[in-house]
Design a protein around this motif. Structure first.
Motif, PDB file in Angstrom:
ATOM      1  N   GLU A 149      82.233  41.761 -49.720  1.00  0.00           N
ATOM      2  CA  GLU A 149      81.466  42.445 -48.677  1.00  0.00           C
ATOM      3  C   GLU A 149      81.757  41.896 -47.283  1.00  0.00           C
ATOM      4  O   GLU A 149      81.481  42.569 -46.281  1.00  0.00           O
ATOM      5  N   LYS A 150      82.343  40.709 -47.195  1.00  0.00           N
ATOM      6  CA  LYS A 150      82.680  40.134 -45.891  1.00  0.00           C
ATOM      7  C   LYS A 150      83.857  40.859 -45.248  1.00  0.00           C
ATOM      8  O   LYS A 150      84.068  40.747 -44.036  1.00  0.00           O
ATOM      9  N   ASP A 151      84.620  41.589 -46.045  1.00  0.00           N
ATOM     10  CA  ASP A 151      85.752  42.368 -45.551  1.00  0.00           C
ATOM     11  C   ASP A 151      85.240  43.745 -45.129  1.00  0.00           C
ATOM     12  O   ASP A 151      84.749  44.518 -45.955  1.00  0.00           O
ATOM     13  N   GLU A 152      85.345  44.055 -43.842  1.00  0.00           N
ATOM     14  CA  GLU A 152      84.811  45.309 -43.309  1.00  0.00           C
ATOM     15  C   GLU A 152      85.379  46.520 -44.035  1.00  0.00           C
ATOM     16  O   GLU A 152      84.701  47.546 -44.184  1.00  0.00           O
ATOM     17  N   ARG A 153      86.616  46.426 -44.492  1.00  0.00           N
ATOM     18  CA  ARG A 153      87.245  47.568 -45.164  1.00  0.00           C
ATOM     19  C   ARG A 153      86.558  47.918 -46.474  1.00  0.00           C
ATOM     20  O   ARG A 153      86.638  49.061 -46.936  1.00  0.00           O
ATOM     21  N   MET A 154      85.863  46.965 -47.069  1.00  0.00           N
ATOM     22  CA  MET A 154      85.236  47.199 -48.370  1.00  0.00           C
ATOM     23  C   MET A 154      83.888  47.901 -48.255  1.00  0.00           C
ATOM     24  O   MET A 154      83.343  48.367 -49.259  1.00  0.00           O
ATOM     25  N   LYS A 155      83.350  47.987 -47.056  1.00  0.00           N
ATOM     26  CA  LYS A 155      82.024  48.578 -46.891  1.00  0.00           C
ATOM     27  C   LYS A 155      82.010  50.077 -47.136  1.00  0.00           C
ATOM     28  O   LYS A 155      80.948  50.690 -47.241  1.00  0.00           O
ATOM     29  N   SER A 156      83.199  50.679 -47.221  1.00  0.00           N
ATOM     30  CA  SER A 156      83.280  52.100 -47.540  1.00  0.00           C
ATOM     31  C   SER A 156      83.467  52.349 -49.037  1.00  0.00           C
ATOM     32  O   SER A 156      83.600  53.499 -49.468  1.00  0.00           O
ATOM     33  N   ASN A 157      83.469  51.269 -49.823  1.00  0.00           N
ATOM     34  CA  ASN A 157      83.708  51.376 -51.271  1.00  0.00           C
ATOM     35  C   ASN A 157      82.378  51.465 -52.024  1.00  0.00           C
ATOM     36  O   ASN A 157      81.694  50.451 -52.197  1.00  0.00           O
ATOM     37  N   PRO A 158      81.984  52.641 -52.494  1.00  0.00           N
ATOM     38  CA  PRO A 158      80.699  52.769 -53.189  1.00  0.00           C
ATOM     39  C   PRO A 158      80.651  52.005 -54.512  1.00  0.00           C
ATOM     40  O   PRO A 158      79.588  51.559 -54.940  1.00  0.00           O
ATOM     41  N   ASP A 159      81.808  51.854 -55.159  1.00  0.00           N
ATOM     42  CA  ASP A 159      81.834  51.139 -56.435  1.00  0.00           C
ATOM     43  C   ASP A 159      81.455  49.675 -56.274  1.00  0.00           C
ATOM     44  O   ASP A 159      80.900  49.064 -57.185  1.00  0.00           O
ATOM     45  N   LEU A 160      81.779  49.101 -55.112  1.00  0.00           N
ATOM     46  CA  LEU A 160      81.387  47.715 -54.857  1.00  0.00           C
ATOM     47  C   LEU A 160      79.872  47.581 -54.900  1.00  0.00           C
ATOM     48  O   LEU A 160      79.333  46.669 -55.545  1.00  0.00           O
ATOM     49  N   TYR A 161      79.168  48.486 -54.253  1.00  0.00           N
ATOM     50  CA  TYR A 161      77.703  48.428 -54.227  1.00  0.00           C
ATOM     51  C   TYR A 161      77.129  48.750 -55.605  1.00  0.00           C
ATOM     52  O   TYR A 161      76.141  48.139 -56.021  1.00  0.00           O
ATOM     53  N   PHE A 162      77.757  49.679 -56.310  1.00  0.00           N
ATOM     54  CA  PHE A 162      77.277  50.048 -57.649  1.00  0.00           C
ATOM     55  C   PHE A 162      77.402  48.863 -58.605  1.00  0.00           C
ATOM     56  O   PHE A 162      76.451  48.516 -59.324  1.00  0.00           O
ATOM     57  N   ASN A 163      78.572  48.231 -58.611  1.00  0.00           N
ATOM     58  CA  ASN A 163      78.789  47.127 -59.550  1.00  0.00           C
ATOM     59  C   ASN A 163      77.982  45.893 -59.178  1.00  0.00           C
ATOM     60  O   ASN A 163      77.501  45.163 -60.046  1.00  0.00           O
ATOM     61  N   CYS A 164      77.832  45.656 -57.869  1.00  0.00           N
ATOM     62  CA  CYS A 164      76.999  44.529 -57.440  1.00  0.00           C
ATOM     63  C   CYS A 164      75.544  44.769 -57.850  1.00  0.00           C
ATOM     64  O   CYS A 164      74.848  43.846 -58.282  1.00  0.00           O
ATOM     65  N   ALA A 165      75.089  46.018 -57.745  1.00  0.00           N
ATOM     66  CA  ALA A 165      73.736  46.359 -58.186  1.00  0.00           C
ATOM     67  C   ALA A 165      73.588  46.166 -59.692  1.00  0.00           C
ATOM     68  O   ALA A 165      72.536  45.735 -60.179  1.00  0.00           O
ATOM     69  N   THR A 166      74.648  46.470 -60.427  1.00  0.00           N
ATOM     70  CA  THR A 166      74.621  46.274 -61.883  1.00  0.00           C
ATOM     71  C   THR A 166      74.439  44.794 -62.223  1.00  0.00           C
ATOM     72  O   THR A 166      73.660  44.433 -63.112  1.00  0.00           O
ATOM     73  N   VAL A 167      75.153  43.942 -61.496  1.00  0.00           N
ATOM     74  CA  VAL A 167      74.998  42.494 -61.696  1.00  0.00           C
ATOM     75  C   VAL A 167      73.557  42.078 -61.422  1.00  0.00           C
ATOM     76  O   VAL A 167      72.941  41.337 -62.208  1.00  0.00           O
ATOM     77  N   ASN A 168      73.001  42.542 -60.309  1.00  0.00           N
ATOM     78  CA  ASN A 168      71.618  42.182 -59.974  1.00  0.00           C
ATOM     79  C   ASN A 168      70.630  42.724 -61.001  1.00  0.00           C
ATOM     80  O   ASN A 168      69.601  42.085 -61.271  1.00  0.00           O
ATOM     81  N   LYS A 169      70.930  43.859 -61.593  1.00  0.00           N
ATOM     82  CA  LYS A 169      70.048  44.396 -62.634  1.00  0.00           C
ATOM     83  C   LYS A 169      69.987  43.445 -63.827  1.00  0.00           C
ATOM     84  O   LYS A 169      68.903  43.142 -64.339  1.00  0.00           O
TER      85      LYS A 169
END
Length: 422
Positions: A215-235
């Motif tokens: 998430e520190k890489d600005e280019r990754m903020k447009s990647n929805p899968d990053l947020y989905f998978n990170c949310a899965t980890v938090n779940k």
């Protein structure tokens, strides 16, 4: 590869074609309309324009083998931008590597193209050849992804996933600031968590750290899968508020994901847990108080007996909590198993159990929980207040059922990889 070309007027059309091709892939990776067909239509339109640009390059700039190889590579890459396998793309990419075997990016694209038609061993050969041209973070990430795909149904599933983790680490070593490499490592650790039976939370913590670095890489903020998978980890870490927020962001970035469904599943689970703890359970509580014994059976004397109110946040080592199972809480996820319990002070709490078969613990059983991990859930979501006390146990050795230790046959260590495919 194309930086040197831009210095020559003759090569400018090739450099422009390379830029347009990269823009096409940027569109693929960042454009997520509500209707998926709109994305395909847009990609088709832009790829046609890119191909016309290639066709417009003068014949005199197509004579040299290196130039021809680059043209074949770009044409193949443009045709391969769609999710389905393209024989035409494979043909052009194959020509490119024959004309210039040192063109690592062409080998990378050819491997991806062959992967799409289901030839995993062929894809691996292409990526291995590409890697032989020199260290390359993109190739290492692709090989890492391929190893995870190859692990599905394989006898050496865990070994392949470990190789995936190693390739991801090698990519990061080449560029520690590359968000995609960190994202790939996060996916590798998350896959490892599922492959090994969804009980080893250390893998989740490694995954979460990798996603946070991504998430520190600005280019990754447009990647929805990053947020989905990170949310899965938090779940699975039972950080419910972070999981809900992450899935909601993923749903906004890509409506085609099942993120909104994941939000609904968590909300349904939380509503069940809160309602069971607040509901008409007084009779069961009183029965629990009478049933709980005064001393801990078959427990190491070094363990200190405690009720839920005496626990500290996090791991409580050398502590044992007794409680009676009031309810089994049905949940759509394979893991964990959820129960509501009552301790000797008539305090109700939630128990989440990993690594056990779902028929091991039954309503009415008396449990002794060793080294419990305690959390106090307390947050607001959509004007709803979720507040309850929770214990998590990760190993079968942490649970005594009616005073008896569990057997290895009652534990679960088999893969549930099919539940999630990062």
């Amino acid at each position: 590869m194309f930086t040197e070309m831009s210095g020559s007027a003759e090569e400018e059309p090739l450099a422009k074609a390379a830029t347009v091709t990269e823009d096409l892939y940027q569109l693929r990776d960042t454009f997520f309309p509500e209707n998926p067909d709109d994305k395909v239509s847009k990609l088709r339109q832009e790829s046609d324009l890119a191909l016309k640009l290639l066709d417009s390059i003068p014949p005199e700039q197509r004579k040299m083998p290196m130039q021809r190889a680059t043209l074949e590579y770009l044409r193949g890459k443009i045709l391969d931008v769609f999710p389905d396998f393209s024989k035409e793309a494979e043909d052009h990419l194959s020509k490119a590597v024959k004309l210039n075997p040192s063109l690592a990016d062409a080998w990378l694209c050819l491997g991806n193209c062959i992967w799409k038609k289901g030839d995993l061993s062929g894809a691996k050969n292409c990526l291995t050849l590409a890697l032989s041209k020199g260290p390359n973070k993109k190739i290492l990430c692709q090989l890492s992804m391929l190893k995870r795909r190859m692990s599905q149904g394989a006898e050496i599933q865990s070994e392949l996933v470990e190789e995936s983790i190693q390739h991801a680490k090698e990519a990061i070593a080449l560029d520690v600031k590359d968000g995609n490499s960190w994202y790939n490592l996060g996916n590798a650790y998350l896959t490892s968590f599922f492959v090994t039976g969804a009980w080893d939370h250390s893998k989740l913590l490694h995954s979460l750290k990798a996603y946070q670095n991504a998430e520190k890489d600005e280019r990754m903020k447009s990647n929805p899968d990053l947020y989905f998978n990170c949310a899965t980890v938090n779940k699975y870490l039972e950080n419910y508020d972070r999981a809900l927020s992450g899935f909601e962001v993923a749903a906004l970035k890509d409506p085609g994901l099942s993120a909104a469904d994941e939000v609904q599943k968590i909300v349904i689970l939380l509503d069940k847990l809160v309602n069971l703890l607040r509901g008409p359970v007084r009779a069961k509580r009183m029965g629990s108080l009478a049933a709980i014994n005064c001393k801990l059976p078959s427990v190491n004397p070094s363990y200190k007996r405690a009720t839920i109110d005496l626990l500290s946040l996090g791991m409580n080592r050398a502590v044992a909590v007794e409680g009676k199972v009031l309810f089994f809480v049905k949940n759509e996820s394979v893991a964990p198993l959820y129960y509501s319990l009552c301790d000797s002070n008539q305090t109700c709490f939630v128990l989440s159990v990993y690594g056990l078969r779902n028929d091991v613990i039954k309503e009415g059983d008396q449990l002794t929980l060793l080294d419990p991990f305690f959390r106090h859930v307390d947050f607001m979501w959509k004007e709803k207040h979720y507040q309850f006390k929770s214990i998590r146990v990760d190993f079968s050795e942490q649970v005594l059922v009616n005073g008896k230790a569990l057997t290895s046959q009652q534990a679960v260590r088999s893969s549930i990889y099919a539940q999630h495919k990062p």
